[in-house]
Design an enzyme around this catalytic site. Structure first.
Site, short mmCIF file in Angstrom:
data_model
loop_
_atom_site.label_atom_id
_atom_site.label_comp_id
_atom_site.label_asym_id
_atom_site.label_seq_id
_atom_site.Cartn_x
_atom_site.Cartn_y
_atom_site.Cartn_z
N ARG A 50 -8.04 10.83 5.21
CA ARG A 50 -6.79 11.38 4.14
C ARG A 50 -7.44 11.99 3.13
NH1 ARG A 50 -2.37 7.16 2.93
NH2 ARG A 50 -3.64 5.99 0.70
N LYS A 149 -1.85 13.09 -0.86
CA LYS A 149 -1.76 11.66 -2.16
C LYS A 149 -2.09 12.69 -3.13
CE LYS A 149 -2.64 7.54 -2.44
NZ LYS A 149 -2.12 6.88 -2.85
N GLU A 182 10.87 5.89 1.02
CA GLU A 182 9.32 4.50 0.54
C GLU A 182 9.95 4.27 -0.65
OE1 GLU A 182 5.42 6.14 0.50
OE2 GLU A 182 6.70 8.21 -1.12
N1 PXG Z 1 3.27 5.62 -1.37
C1 PXG Z 1 2.58 5.81 -1.55
C2 PXG Z 1 3.69 7.00 -2.84
C3 PXG Z 1 1.58 5.58 -2.53
O1 PXG Z 1 1.44 6.58 -3.45
C4 PXG Z 1 1.92 4.05 -0.84
C5 PXG Z 1 2.74 4.61 0.52
C6 PXG Z 1 0.58 2.97 0.31
O2 PXG Z 1 -0.61 3.70 1.22
P1 PXG Z 1 -1.77 2.73 1.17
O3 PXG Z 1 -2.70 3.78 2.03
O4 PXG Z 1 -2.40 2.25 0.16
O5 PXG Z 1 -1.61 1.86 2.43
C7 PXG Z 1 0.86 4.96 -2.01
C8 PXG Z 1 -0.66 4.04 -2.08
C9 PXG Z 1 -0.62 1.81 -7.27
C10 PXG Z 1 -0.91 2.89 -6.35
O6 PXG Z 1 -0.89 1.54 -9.07
C11 PXG Z 1 -0.14 3.05 -5.34
C12 PXG Z 1 -0.65 3.54 -4.38
C13 PXG Z 1 -2.41 4.11 -5.27
C14 PXG Z 1 -2.32 3.95 -6.28
C15 PXG Z 1 -2.03 3.32 -6.82
O7 PXG Z 1 0.64 0.57 -7.60
N2 PXG Z 1 -0.46 3.14 -3.15
#
Ligand code: PXG
Length: 288
Positions: A50, A149, A182
């Site tokens: 990713r 991301k 989301e």
């Molecule tokens: N949506 C968004 C906008 C994200 O940033 C997810 C979904 C879930 O993706 P993954 O790959 O982790 O299953 C994310 C990722 C935090 C934090 O501090 C959260 C994310 C990344 C970095 C920090 O809450 N979420």
């Protein structure tokens, strides 16, 4: 704590980025959040894939190879004596001048922070979260593809603030058409009449690595799963709801916008998915 910064491990106090780094000046960069469970990095290759896709999308050349990045992630965990933790990997556009032009930034910077993880308090996994829909919309695909991301999280941060102002711990973000996208850092799933439903990435959902794991778990458990357009009405009338993310893992939602979801308690499908998820994080992964 030792931080990986452009090929070297340095003390946290010395891990500094220039004020001319475009990651700071413009949010011009990308990142990943990865978990380490009992000495295994969960889904490392998927996170790196990713990251490389995000880099391609923003025309950023990551200055090291994927195997070198994988080795650096594992080494960052070892250098900090971690068995369980949270790894933040970022690649910024690097040092440029005060103009936007990324072509004046000759060298992207790579930072890897391996630290302990701060989780939602354990009781929320038993009692479930109360969340709220907020006014700030998820960035639209015509502006920035939601699959990237990027270091631009300002609208997610505004949404988080709005959730807190509404007395909720997380926010539902809608897309510009008003469909559910989301949460601020998590993907969302509902259970309706035995089926798992989640918004497609075209609706503004990041292609979460945890979300992908849920797809595989649903298949294993024989639970039908579909990507589907979801409205707030669909969420209010869901039997169950849960959020997924690297930090939150799988967390039940029991209340949304003042309405109880189902019977107001974490549901059985959520429970089965969560149990299987916890099993997988301990048995899958790359040994550091
Ligand atoms: N949506 C968004 C906008 C994200 O940033 C997810 C979904 C879930 O993706 P993954 O790959 O982790 O299953 C994310 C990722 C935090 C934090 O501090 C959260 C994310 C990344 C970095 C920090 O809450 N979420």
């Amino acid at each position: 704590m030792k931080i990986y910064l452009d090929g070297k491990f340095v003390a946290a106090a010395d891990a500094k980025i220039s004020v001319f780094d475009h990651g700071l000046l413009y949010g011009d960069g990308i990142f990943e959040g990865i978990r380490l469970y009992q000495g295994n990095v969960f889904r490392l290759e998927e996170h790196l894939e990713r990251l490389w896709y995000s880099a391609k999308a923003i025309l950023l050349n990551i200055p090291i190879s994927r195997p070198e990045m994988a080795a650096a992630v594992c080494e960052a965990c070892r250098q900090n004596g971690l068995r369980d933790g949270y790894i933040r990997l970022l690649v910024t556009r690097g040092i440029g001048d005060l103009g936007l032009s990324p072509w004046l930034c000759p060298k992207p910077s790579v930072v890897i922070i391996a630290d302990k993880i701060v989780l939602y308090p354990p009781e929320y996994y038993l009692t479930g979260l109360s969340i709220a829909t907020v006014p700030t919309r998820r960035v639209g695909p015509a502006a920035v593809p939601p699959m990237i991301k990027s270091l631009n999280y300002l609208n997610n941060i505004l949404a988080k603030i709005e959730a807190r102002q509404a007395g909720a711990l997380e926010a539902i973000m809608l897309n510009e058409a008003g469909f559910v996208a989301e949460c601020t850092g998590d993907n969302i799933f509902i259970v309706h009449k035995g089926r798992l439903l989640t918004p497609a990435s075209q609706q503004g959902a990041l292609k979460g690595i945890t979300r992908e794991t849920i797809f595989s778990i649903a298949q294993q458990l024989g639970i039908p799963l579909e990507e589907h357009e979801l409205t707030r009405y669909d969420l209010w009338n869901a039997d169950e709801c849960f959020l997924t993310g690297t930090g939150a893992e799988v967390i039940p939602v029991v209340k949304l916008d003042g309405r109880e979801i189902g019977d107001g308690k974490p549901g059985p499908v959520t429970g089965r998915v969560l149990t299987e998820f916890r099993q997988r994080v301990l048995t899958e992964g790359t040994r550091i």
